[in-house]
Enzyme design. Structure first.
Site, PDB file in Angstrom:
ATOM      1  N   LYS A 191       0.663  -1.191  -0.049  1.00 11.69           N
ATOM      2  CA  LYS A 191      -0.112   0.060  -0.090  1.00 11.69           C
ATOM      3  C   LYS A 191       0.894   1.280  -0.045  1.00 11.69           C
ATOM      4  CE  LYS A 191      -3.552  -2.709   2.278  1.00 11.69           C
ATOM      5  NZ  LYS A 191      -4.543  -2.875   3.364  1.00 11.69           N
ATOM      6  N   ASP A 215     -11.326   2.069   4.124  1.00 14.69           N
ATOM      7  CA  ASP A 215     -11.370   0.565   3.983  1.00 14.69           C
ATOM      8  C   ASP A 215     -12.856   0.251   3.650  1.00 14.69           C
ATOM      9  OD1 ASP A 215      -9.234  -0.885   3.668  1.00 14.69           O
ATOM     10  OD2 ASP A 215      -8.629  -0.946   6.133  1.00 14.69           O
ATOM     11  N   GLN A 227      -4.636  -1.657   9.800  1.00 16.77           N
ATOM     12  CA  GLN A 227      -4.514  -3.294   9.045  1.00 16.77           C
ATOM     13  C   GLN A 227      -5.259  -4.267   9.927  1.00 16.77           C
ATOM     14  OE1 GLN A 227      -3.571  -3.548   5.938  1.00 16.77           O
ATOM     15  NE2 GLN A 227      -3.756  -5.771   5.890  1.00 16.77           N
TER      16      GLN A 227
HETATM   17  N1  GUN Z   1      -6.612  -7.267   6.164  1.00 16.23           N
HETATM   18  C1  GUN Z   1      -6.872  -7.877   5.230  1.00 16.23           C
HETATM   19  N2  GUN Z   1      -7.224  -7.523   4.279  1.00 16.23           N
HETATM   20  C2  GUN Z   1      -7.382  -6.116   4.726  1.00 16.23           C
HETATM   21  C3  GUN Z   1      -7.824  -4.923   4.091  1.00 16.23           C
HETATM   22  O1  GUN Z   1      -8.180  -4.874   3.009  1.00 16.23           O
HETATM   23  N3  GUN Z   1      -7.719  -3.839   5.173  1.00 16.23           N
HETATM   24  C4  GUN Z   1      -7.416  -3.668   6.471  1.00 16.23           C
HETATM   25  N4  GUN Z   1      -7.441  -2.662   7.084  1.00 16.23           N
HETATM   26  N5  GUN Z   1      -6.901  -4.995   7.042  1.00 16.23           N
HETATM   27  C5  GUN Z   1      -7.034  -5.918   5.925  1.00 16.23           C
END
Ligand code: GUN
Length: 289
Positions: free
Chosen positions: A52, A119, A96
Site C-alpha cells: 500500500k 477501507d 490493518q
Molecule cells: N486485512 C486483510 N485485508 C485488509 C484490508 O483490506 N484492510 C485492512 N485494514 N486490513 C486487512
C-alpha cells in the site's frame, strides 16, 4: 481460458489516479495523504501494508505509516485513531487487520471517522453501501467489480456463487453483485453450506474467499465458468529460496483449463485491492477539495 490480469489492470488504474493527483496538486496545491496503522509483525500484514505504501508513492500520494508492537493497548490505539480523525492533513487512513487478540477490532473500526474510512469497514459506510448511497466500498469487493467491468464480463442474470462470508470480502461482495446494475443471482456459501460441490457447479461466476489453499478443485467448477480467487495462502515449497510459495484458494493448474476467465495468485485480485484503496483515497480528497 483467459487470465484476468490484476497486475496490468492495477497499473492502468494507478496511472489514471496519478493523472488526477497531478491535477489536484496543480489546482489546489494539495497532496493526497493516506495513513496506515500497523500493529505487531504479522508477515502477511507487513507485506500488504508495504504494498500500500509503495502504491502511494506510485500515484503521488503522501503516506504515513504508524507502527506499534503487538503489546500496544486498545486505549493507545484508540488515541492514534482519534489523532488521525482530527488531523486535517490526513485524507484517509486504515488500521490493518487482524489486530492482536486483546484488542477489539469492532471497537477500533467504530472509532474511525466514516469520512476517512477508506477501507469502507465502518458500519456507516457498510450501511450506505447496502442502500446504494455514496460510500467508501471495501477495497477487495470493489476491485473485483472493477475487474469484471473492465474485462466486460456480464453479471446480469448470472448465477454467482461466493464461498466465504467475511465482513471484508464475501458478505459485501454478495450485496454489491445482487444490486441493480450488477443484477447477479447470488449465493453466499460458507462452512455450513450443504452439498457445496453441487452449489458451486451452478456458478457462472465462482468467487473463492475462504483462506484455505487449493480449496476449490476442478470437480467443483462448471465448464466455461469465470473463477475469481481471493485467497492468499503461503504454503511450503522447498524449491523456492524462501521455502514457501503464495497460492490461492483455487487449485489453479487443475481448474484453469475448465474456465473462460480466471485470476492468478499472485497477480490477480490482490493487486486490485490496493488500487481500489488508492481510488477510495482519491475520492476522499475530491470530497474535501
Ligand atoms: N486485512 C486483510 N485485508 C485488509 C484490508 O483490506 N484492510 C485492512 N485494514 N486490513 C486487512
Amino acid at each position: 481460458m483467459q487470465l484476468l490480469d490484476g497486475k496490468l489492470l492495477a497499473e492502468t488504474i494507478k496511472s489514471e489516479i496519478k493523472e488526477k493527483v497531478d491535477r489536484i496538486k496543480a489546482i489546489h496545491g494539495k497532496v493526497p495523504h493516506l495513513a496506515a496503522v500497523l500493529v505487531g509483525n504479522n508477515p502477511a500484514s507487513e507485506a500488504y501494508v508495504g504494498n500500500k505504501i509503495r502504491s502511494c508513492e506510485q500515484v503521488g500520494f503522501k503516506s504515513t505509516l504508524i507502527r506499534r508492537d503487538g503489546s500496544v493497548t486498545q486505549a493507545e490505539l484508540l488515541e492514534i485513531v482519534k489523532d488521525l480523525n482530527e488531523d486535517p492533513d490526513v485524507d484517509g487512513f486504515i488500521v490493518q487487520l487482524p489486530l492482536p487478540k486483546h484488542i477489539d477490532e469492532q471497537v477500533v473500526t467504530l472509532a474511525i471517522d466514516p469520512a476517512k474510512d477508506v477501507d469502507g469497514f465502518h458500519p456507516t459506510n457498510f450501511g450506505r453501501m447496502t442502500q446504494g448511497l455514496p460510500a467508501f466500498l471495501p477495497a477487495t469487493p470493489s476491485g473485483i467489480l472493477e475487474m469484471l467491468k473492465r474485462y466486460r464480463i456480464e453479471t446480469a442474470g448470472k448465477e454467482c456463487v461466493i464461498i466465504g462470508r467475511s465482513n471484508i470480502v464475501g458478505t459485501p461482495l454478495s450485496i454489491l453483485l445482487s444490486r441493480k446494475g450488477w443484477d447477479a443471482t447470488v449465493t453466499l456459501a460458507h462452512s455450513r453450506t450443504k452439498d457445496l460441490k453441487e452449489v458451486c457447479l451452478r456458478a457462472d461466476i465462482l468467487v473463492a474467499a475462504i483462506g484455505v489453499a487449493h480449496f476449490v478443485t476442478a470437480d467443483m467448477v462448471k465448464e466455461g465458468a469465470v473463477v475469481i480467487d481471493v485467497g492468499m495462502n503461503r504454503i511450503e515449497d522447498l524449491t523456492k529460496k524462501s521455502g514457501t510459495r503464495l497460492v490461492g484458494d483455487v487449485d489453479f493448474d487443475a481448474v484453469a483449463p475448465k474456465t473462460s476467465f480466471i485470476t492468478p495468485v499472485p497477480g490477480g485480485v490482490g493487486q486490485l485491492t490496493v488500487a481500489s484503496l488508492m481510488l477510495n483515497t482519491l475520492r476522499a480528497v475530491q470530497s474535501r477539495t
